[in-house]
Design a protein around this motif. Structure first.
Motif, PDB file in Angstrom:
ATOM      1  N   LYS A  84       0.825  -1.212   0.000  1.00 57.58           N
ATOM      2  CA  LYS A  84       0.000   0.000   0.000  1.00 57.58           C
ATOM      3  C   LYS A  84       0.859   1.263   0.000  1.00 57.58           C
ATOM      4  CE  LYS A  84      -3.886  -2.362   0.348  1.00 57.58           C
ATOM      5  NZ  LYS A  84      -3.355  -3.733   0.363  1.00 57.58           N
ATOM      6  N   THR A  85       1.870   1.275  -0.865  1.00 54.02           N
ATOM      7  CA  THR A  85       2.769   2.423  -0.942  1.00 54.02           C
ATOM      8  C   THR A  85       3.012   2.818  -2.394  1.00 54.02           C
ATOM      9  OG1 THR A  85       4.734   0.988  -0.952  1.00 54.02           O
ATOM     10  CG2 THR A  85       3.989   1.836   1.188  1.00 54.02           C
ATOM     11  N   VAL A  86       3.259   4.118  -2.613  1.00 53.96           N
ATOM     12  CA  VAL A  86       3.669   4.613  -3.925  1.00 53.96           C
ATOM     13  C   VAL A  86       5.170   4.410  -4.055  1.00 53.96           C
ATOM     14  CG1 VAL A  86       3.840   6.624  -5.430  1.00 53.96           C
ATOM     15  CG2 VAL A  86       1.808   6.311  -4.000  1.00 53.96           C
ATOM     16  N   LEU A  87       5.601   3.703  -5.097  1.00 57.83           N
ATOM     17  CA  LEU A  87       7.030   3.406  -5.214  1.00 57.83           C
ATOM     18  C   LEU A  87       7.761   4.357  -6.140  1.00 57.83           C
ATOM     19  CD1 LEU A  87       7.589   1.321  -8.033  1.00 57.83           C
ATOM     20  CD2 LEU A  87       5.806   0.211  -6.705  1.00 57.83           C
ATOM     21  N   ASN A  88       7.109   4.892  -7.162  1.00 55.52           N
ATOM     22  CA  ASN A  88       7.734   5.912  -8.000  1.00 55.52           C
ATOM     23  C   ASN A  88       6.667   6.612  -8.830  1.00 55.52           C
ATOM     24  OD1 ASN A  88       7.359   3.613  -9.679  1.00 55.52           O
ATOM     25  ND2 ASN A  88       8.889   4.350 -11.111  1.00 55.52           N
ATOM     26  N   GLY A  89       7.033   7.759  -9.384  1.00 62.68           N
ATOM     27  CA  GLY A  89       6.089   8.537 -10.170  1.00 62.68           C
ATOM     28  C   GLY A  89       6.775   9.206 -11.343  1.00 62.68           C
ATOM     29  N   PHE A  90       5.964   9.725 -12.255  1.00 59.30           N
ATOM     30  CA  PHE A  90       6.505  10.388 -13.450  1.00 59.30           C
ATOM     31  C   PHE A  90       5.578  11.528 -13.825  1.00 59.30           C
ATOM     32  CE2 PHE A  90       6.779  10.986 -18.064  1.00 59.30           C
ATOM     33  CZ  PHE A  90       8.156  11.047 -18.269  1.00 59.30           C
ATOM     34  N   TYR A  91       6.174  12.687 -14.146  1.00 58.84           N
ATOM     35  CA  TYR A  91       5.398  13.831 -14.633  1.00 58.84           C
ATOM     36  C   TYR A  91       6.215  14.548 -15.692  1.00 58.84           C
ATOM     37  CZ  TYR A  91       3.190  18.367 -15.065  1.00 58.84           C
ATOM     38  OH  TYR A  91       2.595  19.483 -15.582  1.00 58.84           O
ATOM     39  N   GLU A  92       5.590  14.868 -16.817  1.00 55.42           N
ATOM     40  CA  GLU A  92       6.289  15.581 -17.881  1.00 55.42           C
ATOM     41  C   GLU A  92       5.269  16.306 -18.753  1.00 55.42           C
ATOM     42  OE1 GLU A  92       8.626  17.317 -19.018  1.00 55.42           O
ATOM     43  OE2 GLU A  92      10.136  15.715 -18.930  1.00 55.42           O
ATOM     44  N   THR A  93       5.719  17.376 -19.402  1.00 56.91           N
ATOM     45  CA  THR A  93       4.886  18.107 -20.366  1.00 56.91           C
ATOM     46  C   THR A  93       5.601  18.144 -21.715  1.00 56.91           C
ATOM     47  OG1 THR A  93       5.862  20.255 -19.774  1.00 56.91           O
ATOM     48  CG2 THR A  93       3.883  19.557 -18.563  1.00 56.91           C
ATOM     49  N   TYR A  94       4.830  18.279 -22.793  1.00 59.94           N
ATOM     50  CA  TYR A  94       5.386  18.256 -24.147  1.00 59.94           C
ATOM     51  C   TYR A  94       4.697  19.288 -25.017  1.00 59.94           C
ATOM     52  CZ  TYR A  94       6.938  13.693 -22.473  1.00 59.94           C
ATOM     53  OH  TYR A  94       7.489  12.692 -21.726  1.00 59.94           O
ATOM     54  N   GLU A  95       5.378  19.713 -26.071  1.00 58.94           N
ATOM     55  CA  GLU A  95       4.797  20.532 -27.126  1.00 58.94           C
ATOM     56  C   GLU A  95       5.138  19.881 -28.463  1.00 58.94           C
ATOM     57  OE1 GLU A  95       5.792  24.625 -27.111  1.00 58.94           O
ATOM     58  OE2 GLU A  95       5.203  24.957 -25.035  1.00 58.94           O
ATOM     59  N   ILE A  96       4.119  19.617 -29.256  1.00 59.29           N
ATOM     60  CA  ILE A  96       4.320  18.972 -30.551  1.00 59.29           C
ATOM     61  C   ILE A  96       3.765  19.856 -31.651  1.00 59.29           C
ATOM     62  CG2 ILE A  96       3.742  16.973 -31.988  1.00 59.29           C
ATOM     63  CD1 ILE A  96       5.583  16.191 -29.769  1.00 59.29           C
ATOM     64  N   LEU A  97       4.545  20.087 -32.691  1.00 59.09           N
ATOM     65  CA  LEU A  97       4.110  20.845 -33.859  1.00 59.09           C
ATOM     66  C   LEU A  97       3.841  19.870 -34.993  1.00 59.09           C
ATOM     67  CD1 LEU A  97       3.718  23.524 -35.438  1.00 59.09           C
ATOM     68  CD2 LEU A  97       6.168  23.412 -35.973  1.00 59.09           C
ATOM     69  N   ALA A  98       2.656  19.965 -35.620  1.00 57.21           N
ATOM     70  CA  ALA A  98       2.310  19.095 -36.739  1.00 57.21           C
ATOM     71  C   ALA A  98       1.451  19.863 -37.732  1.00 57.21           C
ATOM     72  CB  ALA A  98       1.582  17.841 -36.243  1.00 57.21           C
ATOM     73  N   ASN A  99       1.163  19.239 -38.869  1.00 58.57           N
ATOM     74  CA  ASN A  99       0.434  19.925 -39.935  1.00 58.57           C
ATOM     75  C   ASN A  99      -1.039  20.145 -39.624  1.00 58.57           C
ATOM     76  OD1 ASN A  99       2.675  20.157 -41.658  1.00 58.57           O
ATOM     77  ND2 ASN A  99       2.383  18.102 -42.452  1.00 58.57           N
ATOM     78  N   THR A 100      -1.647  19.191 -38.895  1.00 59.04           N
ATOM     79  CA  THR A 100      -3.070  19.283 -38.587  1.00 59.04           C
ATOM     80  C   THR A 100      -3.274  19.169 -37.076  1.00 59.04           C
ATOM     81  OG1 THR A 100      -3.478  16.893 -38.692  1.00 59.04           O
ATOM     82  CG2 THR A 100      -3.604  18.142 -40.776  1.00 59.04           C
ATOM     83  N   PRO A 101      -4.404  19.678 -36.570  1.00 55.57           N
ATOM     84  CA  PRO A 101      -4.656  19.548 -35.132  1.00 55.57           C
ATOM     85  C   PRO A 101      -4.791  18.095 -34.709  1.00 55.57           C
ATOM     86  CG  PRO A 101      -6.562  20.478 -36.284  1.00 55.57           C
ATOM     87  CD  PRO A 101      -5.442  20.492 -37.253  1.00 55.57           C
ATOM     88  N   GLN A 102      -5.368  17.239 -35.559  1.00 56.28           N
ATOM     89  CA  GLN A 102      -5.528  15.831 -35.212  1.00 56.28           C
ATOM     90  C   GLN A 102      -4.171  15.134 -35.072  1.00 56.28           C
ATOM     91  OE1 GLN A 102      -6.998  17.337 -37.819  1.00 56.28           O
ATOM     92  NE2 GLN A 102      -9.181  17.371 -37.245  1.00 56.28           N
ATOM     93  N   GLU A 103      -3.266  15.464 -36.008  1.00 51.70           N
ATOM     94  CA  GLU A 103      -1.944  14.850 -35.964  1.00 51.70           C
ATOM     95  C   GLU A 103      -1.152  15.349 -34.762  1.00 51.70           C
ATOM     96  OE1 GLU A 103       1.674  13.843 -39.071  1.00 51.70           O
ATOM     97  OE2 GLU A 103       0.542  15.704 -39.322  1.00 51.70           O
ATOM     98  N   ALA A 104      -1.256  16.625 -34.464  1.00 50.46           N
ATOM     99  CA  ALA A 104      -0.555  17.188 -33.309  1.00 50.46           C
ATOM    100  C   ALA A 104      -1.042  16.531 -32.022  1.00 50.46           C
ATOM    101  CB  ALA A 104      -0.768  18.699 -33.252  1.00 50.46           C
ATOM    102  N   GLU A 105      -2.360  16.369 -31.904  1.00 52.13           N
ATOM    103  CA  GLU A 105      -2.920  15.726 -30.710  1.00 52.13           C
ATOM    104  C   GLU A 105      -2.429  14.289 -30.585  1.00 52.13           C
ATOM    105  OE1 GLU A 105      -7.327  15.358 -28.735  1.00 52.13           O
ATOM    106  OE2 GLU A 105      -7.119  14.709 -30.826  1.00 52.13           O
TER     107      GLU A 105
END
Length: 296
Positions: free
Chosen positions: A248-269
């Protein structure tokens, strides 16, 4: 930390691939299917030690080819490190093209023929043996996608990314199919903190049965047109906790943010969500495996 990734135009990508072909791996046929890879690469050693420089080139060539099968890891107990220690088993031929003794160092450029088929076969056997040895080690992947155009679809993609990475690390993940149905009954509108609490309550009540639960979410935080009509920018974030269900313990975690540039909004998402899922899965799987080895 914020990372920016730019999607290259096809012309730039073509030039990049051409340069890579000339300077890096030169394959006979398709890389995936070819039994042999010919790698043009350098090796180095102290001055006068040409044989050691050649061995360094062989090792670096195998390292480069194996990196296409799995992520390079420095942990000496990892599959990657164990196979690199045996690099000589995978070298079929080595031709020294040039030598250089400037700067009090022996440098060689060599064409190293790597037996890709044997490398791939041994890698799969290592993974299989690890899975057999750790058949009691179970992980339930409880990831969700929020604030996207298709939360269910992206949740499935996250599940697939984590499942693949944990399976390759020797975890048994078949428990996920039942567990994820329970978690999907939770409201997508719940905050991340409340979502974590709800899942942990299910674990504490024995509704989810596994050694580890991987709980988290990835989201699209912003999707906007890029300046001067150059495409669309998707800003994504991912946060995950690995939870020891027995202790019943948290052993590790991960947090990150990203920015992606693509031709269309669907592809970027899509690219932003894929990057978030792959990075988080890699980090959490490695951390969970190290924790398990310490506490088993």
């Amino acid at each position: 930390m914020n990372r920016r990734y730019i999607k290259m135009k096809w012309q730039i990508l073509f030039i990049f691939l051409l340069i890579s072909l000339l300077c890096g791996i030169v394959t006979h046929g398709d890389v995936e299917a070819s039994p042999l890879d010919v790698v043009k690469i350098s090796g180095s050693a102290p001055a006068g030690m040409v044989n050691k420089a050649v061995e360094d080139a062989k090792k670096r060539a195998v390292f480069k080819v194996l990196s296409h099968e799995t992520r390079a890891e420095g942990d000496p107990t990892s599959i990657f490190s164990q196979m690199i220690d045996r690099y000589g088993d995978y070298v079929s031929d080595c031709k020294v093209l040039s030598r250089d003794t400037s700067n009090s160092k022996m440098m060689v450029i060599a064409e190293v023929t790597v037996n890709h088929s044997k490398l791939n076969k041994d890698f799969q056997e290592y993974v299989g043996n690890k899975q057999v040895a750790n058949d009691a080690m179970t992980a339930s992947i409880l990831m969700r996608a929020v604030n996207t155009s298709d939360n269910q679809g992206f949740s499935d993609s996250l599940h697939e990314a984590f499942n693949h990475r944990f399976s390759n690390s020797g975890f048994q993940t078949e428990v996920e199919d039942d567990d994820i149905k329970i978690v999907r009954s939770l409201s997508d509108a719940e905050s991340y903190g409340k979502y974590l609490g709800s899942v942990k309550s299910l674990i504490d009540n024995n509704s989810i049965m596994a050694n580890f639960a991987i709980i988290g979410e990835a989201s699209i935080d912003k999707l906007v047109a890029a300046p001067a009509g150059t495409g669309y920018i998707a800003k994504s974030s991912v946060k995950v906790q690995a939870y020891d269900c027995m202790r019943k313990t948290v052993l590790n975690g991960f947090y990150e943010t990203y920015e992606i540039l693509a031709n269309t909004p669907q592809e970027a998402e899509r690219l932003a969500m894929e990057k978030a899922g792959l990075d988080a899965a890699e980090d959490i799987a490695n951390g969970t495996l190290k924790y398990w080895r310490t506490h088993k």
